[in-house]
Scaffold this motif. Structure first.
Motif, PDB file in Angstrom:
ATOM      1  N   ASN A 253     -71.139 -32.285  -5.350  1.00 20.44           N
ATOM      2  CA  ASN A 253     -71.523 -31.822  -4.004  1.00 20.44           C
ATOM      3  C   ASN A 253     -73.037 -31.769  -3.945  1.00 20.44           C
ATOM      4  O   ASN A 253     -73.644 -30.734  -4.195  1.00 20.44           O
ATOM      5  CB  ASN A 253     -70.936 -30.446  -3.707  1.00 20.44           C
ATOM      6  N   LYS A 254     -73.641 -32.894  -3.673  1.00 17.09           N
ATOM      7  CA  LYS A 254     -75.109 -32.960  -3.652  1.00 17.09           C
ATOM      8  C   LYS A 254     -75.649 -32.263  -2.413  1.00 17.09           C
ATOM      9  O   LYS A 254     -75.047 -32.247  -1.360  1.00 17.09           O
ATOM     10  CB  LYS A 254     -75.568 -34.421  -3.654  1.00 17.09           C
TER      11      LYS A 254
ATOM     12  N   GLN B 172     -70.027 -29.907  10.412  1.00 12.29           N
ATOM     13  CA  GLN B 172     -68.816 -30.439   9.797  1.00 12.29           C
ATOM     14  C   GLN B 172     -69.151 -31.216   8.519  1.00 12.29           C
ATOM     15  O   GLN B 172     -70.191 -31.872   8.431  1.00 12.29           O
ATOM     16  CB  GLN B 172     -68.087 -31.344  10.799  1.00 12.29           C
ATOM     17  N   TRP B 173     -68.195 -31.125   7.562  1.00 16.86           N
ATOM     18  CA  TRP B 173     -68.325 -31.813   6.284  1.00 16.86           C
ATOM     19  C   TRP B 173     -67.056 -32.621   6.016  1.00 16.86           C
ATOM     20  O   TRP B 173     -65.980 -32.287   6.500  1.00 16.86           O
ATOM     21  CB  TRP B 173     -68.521 -30.814   5.135  1.00 16.86           C
ATOM     22  N   CYS B 174     -67.229 -33.676   5.205  1.00 12.92           N
ATOM     23  CA  CYS B 174     -66.071 -34.460   4.768  1.00 12.92           C
ATOM     24  C   CYS B 174     -66.316 -34.934   3.341  1.00 12.92           C
ATOM     25  O   CYS B 174     -67.294 -35.657   3.081  1.00 12.92           O
ATOM     26  CB  CYS B 174     -65.845 -35.655   5.696  1.00 12.92           C
ATOM     27  N   GLN B 175     -65.451 -34.481   2.415  1.00 17.03           N
ATOM     28  CA  GLN B 175     -65.562 -34.879   1.017  1.00 17.03           C
ATOM     29  C   GLN B 175     -66.969 -34.641   0.467  1.00 17.03           C
ATOM     30  O   GLN B 175     -67.549 -35.472  -0.229  1.00 17.03           O
ATOM     31  CB  GLN B 175     -65.186 -36.358   0.863  1.00 17.03           C
ATOM     32  N   GLY B 176     -67.521 -33.473   0.807  1.00 20.37           N
ATOM     33  CA  GLY B 176     -68.816 -33.086   0.277  1.00 20.37           C
ATOM     34  C   GLY B 176     -70.008 -33.651   1.012  1.00 20.37           C
ATOM     35  O   GLY B 176     -71.155 -33.419   0.598  1.00 20.37           O
ATOM     36  N   ARG B 177     -69.807 -34.372   2.095  1.00 19.78           N
ATOM     37  CA  ARG B 177     -70.914 -34.969   2.837  1.00 19.78           C
ATOM     38  C   ARG B 177     -70.870 -34.523   4.294  1.00 19.78           C
ATOM     39  O   ARG B 177     -69.810 -34.248   4.831  1.00 19.78           O
ATOM     40  CB  ARG B 177     -70.847 -36.497   2.769  1.00 19.78           C
TER      41      ARG B 177
END
Length: 719
Positions: free
Chosen positions: A20-21, A156-161
């Motif tokens: 999770n950068k 909003q986030w999706c798969q850590g991005r």
């Protein structure tokens, strides 16, 4: 609570985490046409989550079931990680806190040993995330804040991005931000970007760059672009506007504007440029310059059509080749190397032709520098004189008229250098039509105002300053130092000195301008324009039968020449040409003379030969004769105490102070009322003069003239 330790068997817990950068912050590059984004990564090692790992329990304290952690407990793992929270069948399940060996902390919900649900991450450097978690990744709605850079993201986030709708702040004080759509950590779709410089872009994005339809505003540069973008630069059809600053003055045009095609950030293709002064160029462009076939329409309506090369129009020469024509306006209004902005660009091409060609460029630069030295004062003068005779407006801004410009020249005694206002009009007309040369209502924009002063300075001082290295600059600075700065704002004349009176008097200006034009003759200067001389003015008064015992020809001549230095040799001034300002102010003074004739006994002609009596002081003098103490403010003890002697020691000090203050207020009120009555009297005077004397006389004269011409025409036809 039961404590268990690995004896022969080691419990294995699989903790699910994914990278999770932290999202990138933004740095900014400013430019006149561009503002680009470069992504700068935060410290990834300190702001990421480990990959899937097997956690071996070394020690567990807490609830258990069938030899496995179940319920609330505390576990220490082989790699130094620790967990405190809920277990289910040997797996972390429910709410808990996991602290990894590197200091990363997760607090929130677990499902089957995996962070899932609502939770928060805290990195060792203090960065945090709070929101939805799925399979150990930021997924759903959540907010992140980077401790190192002060950057943050809410959305909003999706798969850590970052994915979907969200707002990113790139610095701690939130002056740099983006709000809009994201696709897998990239700005993609529609969004608004505010840069640290406060510049703003609103529109479409692709791969973190401006791409598609959008609008960009450069606040400090005063520019705005609306149209197509490609890979971060203007590309396609758009409109770029250069907004001019208005410094306490009014301009009819407030911006330069280009509408047309762009290619990789430059004006290229077909386009139209609208200049702030009103000129227009329509045609082809190449690399930000007029290049190809085009049409230039000047502010005065003149049209130049043909081929342009590198911003200059090409004209055929005698040998058949095409050479560039320097119209000045093409370069001056856009030239970025000029120290003057578009609203101050000097139009002195005709004057520069009097300078040797090798010195012209240096002369122009030096005179522009001289204008900049006096910039604040010149703008202030423009603002001051443009307000004369004008009612207040919502923005209190106006455009100078020729009538007001003439008043400035008269106030600064330019006429005493042997230069008349009509000569100034001819020198500074800048290709205007003959009908507009002497029009009092023609607007004078700021750049025209500055150009006129440079030209006036040259004609007054060029002989005295011819030894100077930079002639135009030296002449302008001398004009400012010796004529303008000492005299400007000391408004003379009979028109503008009293604001309320000027407002009323100017209601008659248009009709008087028609009369002025009707009685003008063709100028003997050879220019072909129609002007009026003092001799023609006297003939007009005679034809209109306005002369009487009080208003004689000598009085009229004295009125017209009242502001001239030498009034003794008046016979030589009969052929002097006068502008509408001098004509109109002469009518106003003649109205005062008529009033004096009615209100005062005919004790002799009223003197008009000095500046003190010019501008409405006739009435002031009459009021001073009637009440001498009113003007000086002298109040006697008898006036205050009803004829009894006032003893200082019998009155308390505070009472004396109050009475003195009240007397001052009373005197101020008396003077204010006196001035108000004076203005009202002057207004009634000009109303009676124009409506019952001057205009009826003009109408009668024109009617008789028409009848005589008709009779003459009939006699000629009968013969």
């Amino acid at each position: 609570m039961e404590e268990t330790a690995g004896k022969g068997e080691t419990s294995k817990l699989v903790a699910g985490f994914a990278n999770n950068k932290n999202f990138p912050s933004s740095s900014e590059e400013n430019g006149a046409d561009l503002e680009t984004d470069c992504d700068e990564q935060c410290d990834e090692e300190s702001c990421k989550l480990p990959a899937l790992v097997c956690l071996k329990i070394l020690r567990y304290t807490g609830e258990a079931c069938e030899g496995q952690p179940d319920g609330e407990g505390v576990a220490s793992f082989e790699d130094g990680h620790m967990y405190k929270g809920m277990f289910s069948k040997g797996l972390m399940d429910g709410h808990g806190v996991l602290i990894l060996e590197n200091g990363l902390k997760y607090e929130g919900e677990f499902v089957d040993n995996t962070p899932t649900g609502q939770g928060s991450y805290t990195w060792p450097d203090g960065s945090t995330y709070t929101g939805d978690i799925y399979s150990g990744r930021r997924h759903g709605m959540g907010s992140y804040k980077c401790a190192k850079h002060g950057a943050s993201y809410i959305g909003q986030w999706c798969q850590g991005r970052r994915h979907g709708e969200g707002t990113a702040y790139y610095n701690e004080d939130k002056t740099s931000w983006y709000k809009g759509h994201w696709v897998m950590n990239d700005r993609e779709g529609s969004g608004v970007r505010c840069y640290p410089s406060s510049n703003v872009y609103s529109g479409e994005w692709r791969n973190n760059t401006r791409h598609g339809e959008g609008a960009m505003s450069w606040l400090k540069l005063g520019q705005r672009y609306e149209g197509k973008w490609k890979h971060g630069v203007q590309h396609g059809v758009g409109r770029h506007t250069w907004i001019l600053k208005r410094a306490d003055i009014s301009q009819y045009f407030q911006s330069n504007q280009y509408k047309g095609e762009f290619f990789e950030g430059q004006r290229h293709g077909q386009g139209t440029f609208y200049y702030a002064g009103g000129a227009i160029y329509e045609g082809e462009w190449k690399n930000d310059k007029k290049h190809g076939q085009g049409k230039f329409t000047a502010t005065d309506g003149r049209v130049f059509e043909g081929e342009f090369v590198d911003d200059r129009m090409m004209t055929p020469s005698l040998n058949g080749t095409r050479t560039p024509t320097s119209f000045g306006v093409f370069h001056v209004l856009e030239n970025p190397s000029s120290v003057l902005g578009p609203d101050m660009a000097l139009g002195i091409g005709g004057l520069l032709e009097k300078i040797p060609e090798s010195r012209r460029e240096a002369e122009q630069k030096q005179v522009e520098s001289a204008v900049m030295r006096e910039n604040a004062e010149l703008r202030s003068l423009y603002s001051f004189y443009s307000r004369l005779g004008r009612a207040p407006s919502p923005d209190n801004t106006f455009t100078l008229s020729c009538l007001q410009f003439w008043r400035l020249l008269k106030d600064c005694c330019i006429h005493r250098h042997g230069l008349t206002l009509t000569q100034v009009d001819r020198f500074t007309r800048d290709q205007a039509s003959l009908a507009e040369i002497h029009s009092p209502f023609a607007p004078v924009l700021l750049r025209e105002f500055l150009s006129k002063l440079v030209i006036v300075a040259f004609y007054i001082y060029n002989k005295d300053m011819e030894s100077e290295k930079h002639l135009l600059a030296a002449c302008l600075l001398r004009l400012m130092a010796e004529d303008i700065l000492p005299n400007a704002r000391k408004v003379k004349g009979s028109l503008f000195r009293q604001p309320d009176f000027a407002l009323e008097a100017l209601k008659y200006a248009e009709r008087c301008w028609e009369v002025f034009e009707a009685f003008c003759g063709v100028s003997t200067s050879g220019g072909g324009e129609k002007t009026m001389t003092l001799r023609q003015l006297m003939w007009m008064f005679k034809d209109l039968r306005l002369f009487d015992q009080q208003l004689t020809a000598a009085t009229l001549q004295e009125v017209v020449t009242a502001e001239n230095r030498d009034c003794n040799n008046q016979s030589s001034s009969l052929e002097q040409e006068i502008t509408f300002l001098e004509f109109f102010e002469s009518l106003l003074l003649c109205a005062d003379v008529k009033r004096q004739q009615v209100s005062d006994a005919p004790e002799g002609r009223v003197p008009l030969g000095s500046d003190h009596h010019t501008g409405g002081n006739l009435l002031e003098e009459a009021d001073e004769k009637r009440s001498p103490n009113r003007r000086t403010g002298n109040v006697t003890a008898q006036e205050v105490g009803g004829g009894q002697e006032v003893k200082r020691q019998e009155i308390p000090q505070i009472a004396s102070h109050n009475e003195h203050q009240n007397r001052g207020q009373d005197l101020l009120q008396i003077r204010t009322e006196a001035r108000t009555h004076q203005v009202e009297a002057r207004i009634r005077t000009i109303q009676q003069f124009f409506e019952k004397c001057f205009f009826p006389a003009v109408d009668h004269h024109q009617s008789v003239t028409r009848k005589m011409r008709a009779m003459t025409l009939e006699d000629q036809n009968s013969e």
